[in-house]
Write a protein that holds these residues in place. Structure first.
Motif, short mmCIF file in Angstrom:
data_model
loop_
_atom_site.label_atom_id
_atom_site.label_comp_id
_atom_site.label_asym_id
_atom_site.label_seq_id
_atom_site.Cartn_x
_atom_site.Cartn_y
_atom_site.Cartn_z
N PRO B 258 0.81 -1.23 0.00
CA PRO B 258 0.00 0.00 0.00
C PRO B 258 0.84 1.27 0.00
O PRO B 258 1.89 1.34 0.63
CB PRO B 258 -0.81 -0.13 1.29
N VAL B 259 0.36 2.27 -0.74
CA VAL B 259 1.01 3.58 -0.83
C VAL B 259 0.33 4.52 0.16
O VAL B 259 -0.86 4.82 0.03
CB VAL B 259 0.92 4.13 -2.27
N ILE B 260 1.09 4.97 1.15
CA ILE B 260 0.53 5.81 2.22
C ILE B 260 0.37 7.25 1.76
O ILE B 260 -0.53 7.96 2.22
CB ILE B 260 1.42 5.71 3.48
N GLY B 261 1.23 7.67 0.82
CA GLY B 261 1.15 9.03 0.31
C GLY B 261 2.04 9.19 -0.90
O GLY B 261 2.87 8.33 -1.17
N VAL B 262 1.84 10.29 -1.64
CA VAL B 262 2.62 10.52 -2.86
C VAL B 262 3.22 11.92 -2.81
O VAL B 262 2.51 12.91 -2.56
CB VAL B 262 1.74 10.36 -4.12
N VAL B 263 4.51 12.01 -3.02
CA VAL B 263 5.21 13.30 -3.02
C VAL B 263 4.74 14.14 -4.21
O VAL B 263 4.59 13.62 -5.32
CB VAL B 263 6.74 13.07 -3.10
N LEU B 264 4.49 15.41 -3.97
CA LEU B 264 4.05 16.29 -5.06
C LEU B 264 5.12 16.36 -6.14
O LEU B 264 6.32 16.33 -5.85
CB LEU B 264 3.79 17.71 -4.53
N ALA B 265 4.68 16.45 -7.39
CA ALA B 265 5.61 16.45 -8.52
C ALA B 265 6.67 17.54 -8.38
O ALA B 265 7.84 17.34 -8.71
CB ALA B 265 4.83 16.62 -9.82
#
Lengths: 210, 286
Positions: B258-265
Motif C-alpha cells: 500500500p502507498v501511504i502518500g505521494v510526493v508532489l511532482a
C-alpha cells in the motif's frame, strides 16, 4: 467506481474487477484524452496519470466518471481484441509437479492449458510480461514458495489465477509448464510488446523446438 | 565528436526525460531523477530541455573531450575541474579537444547532471536515451573507455547569462510535501501521524528505483494483501517491515504494497537529490 487521488498528477480508479478495468482502459486508451499522459491497468484498478498544465483534475475526474467501460466485440480491450497464438513445447521443470498437485495427468495439464482462451489483463513485473486471465480453475496453484533466481526467456508459466510468459531471463516464482521461441518483447518492433492489455492469447502444444 | 570516459565514478548513466506513456506495456518512464537540474543543464548549453545528459551519482566522473564544445554541470554540488583547475557549476564552460573534466564527490545532493551542447547522442530505445536500471531498457551504465557520441539536440545559441541562480541541493534535513493516499486507509491513525511528523533517514540501499528510508515503522490498520496496482514516481510504498520506500524514476510499473502518500511532482527533484544519511520528513498537504 471510486476515484482516489494519487499525488497531484494521477488518479487511481477502483474499477472492482479485471473486465471493468480492461473496458475502462479500452474506452480511455484510444485516443487518450488530451492531457492524460499514461494509463496503467492492473487487476482491479486503472491508474490515470495526467499533466495538470493540460487538463484540469476536476474535469478529468468527471470525464472518468462519465466513461462507459467498453464491452464485447469491436473494442481493443475485450473479446474483440487481436488473437495471438503461442506455440509451446510443454517440457517445463514444474510440469510433473503441477500434474501431481492438481491430480491431472501430464497430458491433461497440457490439454487444459491449451484449451482455454486467455486475455491479457495487464502488464507488469517486466516489460512485455502480460498477466493472462482465463486460466482453468483446475490449474490454479500458488506461486512457488521459493522463487527461482533464473527463469529462462520464453518460459510459459502459471501462478494463482494467471498464466504468463517470461519475456526475458529473470528471477521468478511462477510454475513452469513449458517454453516458447516467440519473442515477447522486441524494442525494434513498432509495438515492442506482443502481449498488451486486451490481446487474446491461445497456446498450442508443439514438439521439439518451439 | 566524442567524449571519452576515463572513470565513470560509482554510477553514471545517460538520462533524458524518459519514455512516458508506456505503462500499459510494463515500461516505467525512467529519465532524470532530478528533472529540474537536467533541464537547467540543457538550457545552459542551448539544448532542447529534454536532451540527454550524464546523470552522475556521487561524483567521481572523469571525461576527456575529443572535440571543442560547451558543457554545463548542475545538480549535486561538487567541485568541477578542467585540467585540474576549478570551474563553476550552473554555468556553461568551454572545453577544447584533450581537456580533462573531473567531478569530485558532492558536498551536498547526490546526482549531478553534465550536459554537452548537442546532447549525448547514444541510440535511443523506445524514444528515449535513458537507462532504466529496473527494466534494463536503454544504454548500459557508462563505463571506463566508453566513447560517448555528441548529438544535435540544439535549440539555439548559448544563453546570455553566465551563471544560473539556483537553489543548490542541501545537506540539511529535507522536507517534501505529500498528498496522503491512495491507500492511507490501510494505516493506523498513529502511523499517519508518525509518517507526517517523524524524521526518516535515507539508507545506502537507495537507488534510482527508490529511496529506502529508515525510521519509525508504519503500522497497518488492516491485514491481508493489496492486489497489485499502478505506481507513480513519488509514491511512498510501505512493505511489511513498515519502513517506507519513496519511488523514483525507475520505479516498478505496478506494486503490491500500500502507498501511504505521494510526493508532489514539484518536490520530486528534491527527493532525487536525497543522499544516504540525509534526514527526510514528509509534510501532508491537501
Amino acid at each position: 467506481m471510486n476515484v482516489l487521488p494519487c499525488g497531484d498528477q494521477a488518479f487511481l480508479v477502483e474499477a472492482g474487477d479485471t473486465a471493468t478495468v480492461l473496458g475502462l482502459y479500452a474506452a480511455l486508451a484510444d485516443p487518450r484524452p488530451d492531457g492524460v499522459t499514461d494509463l496503467v491497468p492492473a487487476a482491479e484498478t486503472l491508474l490515470v496519470r495526467f499533466d495538470p498544465a493540460r487538463i484540469d483534475p476536476g474535469a478529468l475526474v468527471q470525464r472518468i466518471a462519465r466513461t462507459e467501460p467498453a464491452t464485447e466485440a469491436g473494442t481493443a480491450g475485450t473479446r474483440g481484441g487481436e488473437l495471438v497464438t503461442i506455440p509451446v513445447v510443454y517440457d517445463g521443470q514444474d510440469l510433473a509437479d503441477v500434474a501431481e498437485r492438481t491430480g491431472l495427468a501430464i497430458r491433461d495439464v497440457i490439454s487444459v492449458h491449451t484449451a482455454a482462451e486467455y486475455t491479457v489483463a495487464f502488464a507488469g513485473f517486466a516489460p512485455g510480461f502480460g498477466y493472462l486471465t482465463g486460466l482453468d480453475p483446475r490449474l490454479r496453484l500458488p506461486r512457488l514458495e521459493t522463487s527461482r533466481t533464473r527463469v529462462p526467456a520464453g518460459s510459459v508459466a502459471i501462478a494463482g489465477d494467471y498464466s504468463g510468459v517470461y519475456p526475458r531471463t529473470s528471477p521468478g516464482g511462477w510454475r513452469l509448464l513449458g517454453r516458447t521461441g516467440i519473442a515477447l518483447w522486441d524494442t525494434g518492433r513498432t509495438v515492442p510488446a506482443l502481449l498488451r492489455p486486451g490481446v487474446r492469447v491461445r497456446f498450442t502444444a508443439v514438439a521439439g523446438e518451439a | 565528436m566524442k567524449l571519452e570516459v576515463l572513470r565513470p565514478g560509482p554510477l553514471t548513466t545517460v538520462q533524458d526525460l524518459g519514455r512516458p506513456g508506456l505503462g500499459a506495456l510494463g515500461v516505467s518512464r525512467s529519465g532524470a531523477a532530478d528533472e529540474r537540474s537536467l533541464k537547467l543543464a540543457n538550457r545552459l548549453v542551448g539544448n532542447h530541455e529534454g536532451a540527454a545528459c550524464l546523470e552522475v551519482t556521487f561524483g567521481g566522473l572523469a571525461l576527456k573531450a575529443r572535440l571543442a564544445t560547451w558543457i554545463a554541470v548542475t545538480g549535486a554540488v561538487c567541485s568541477l575541474r578542467r585540467n585540474g583547475r576549478a570551474e563553476g557549476m550552473n554555468a556553461h564552460l568551454r572545453v577544447e579537444p584533450g581537456d580533462e573534466i573531473v567531478l569530485d564527490p558532492p558536498s551536498a545532493g547526490l546526482r549531478s547532471y553534465l550536459a554537452v551542447r548537442g546532447g549525448i547522442g547514444v541510440a535511443p530505445e523506445l524514444g528515449s536515451r535513458s537507462t532504466d536500471l529496473l527494466s534494463g531498457i536503454g544504454p548500459s551504465a557508462v563505463a571506463a573507455g566508453d566513447l560517448l557520441p555528441v548529438g544535435r539536440d540544439i535549440a539555439g545559441p548559448l544563453p546570455a547569462i553566465d551563471v544560473a541562480p539556483v537553489a543548490a541541493p542541501s545537506r540539511a534535513p529535507l522536507t517534501v510535501r505529500v498528498r496522503l493516499g491512495p491507500r492511507a486507509d490501510w494505516f493506523t491513525p498513529d502511523a499517519l501521524r508518525t509518517f507526517t511528523e517523524a524524521e526518516y533517514v535515507v539508507t545506502p540501499h537507495s537507488n534510482r528505483v527508490g529511496v529506502r528510508l529508515d525510521g519509525p515503522p508504519l503500522a497497518r490498520a488492516r491485514t491481508g494483501e493489496l492486489v497489485s496496482e499502478g505506481m507513480v514516481p513519488g509514491a511512498v510504498q510501505v512493505p511489511p517491515s513498515g519502513k517506507p520506500v519513496l519511488f523514483l524514476a525507475d520505479h516498478p510499473v505496478t506494486g503490491g504494497y500500500p502507498v501511504i502518500g505521494v510526493v508532489l511532482a514539484r518536490d520530486l527533484p528534491v527527493a532525487g537529490q536525497a543522499a544516504p544519511g540525509q534526514a527526510v520528513s514528509f509534510r501532508a498537504v491537501s
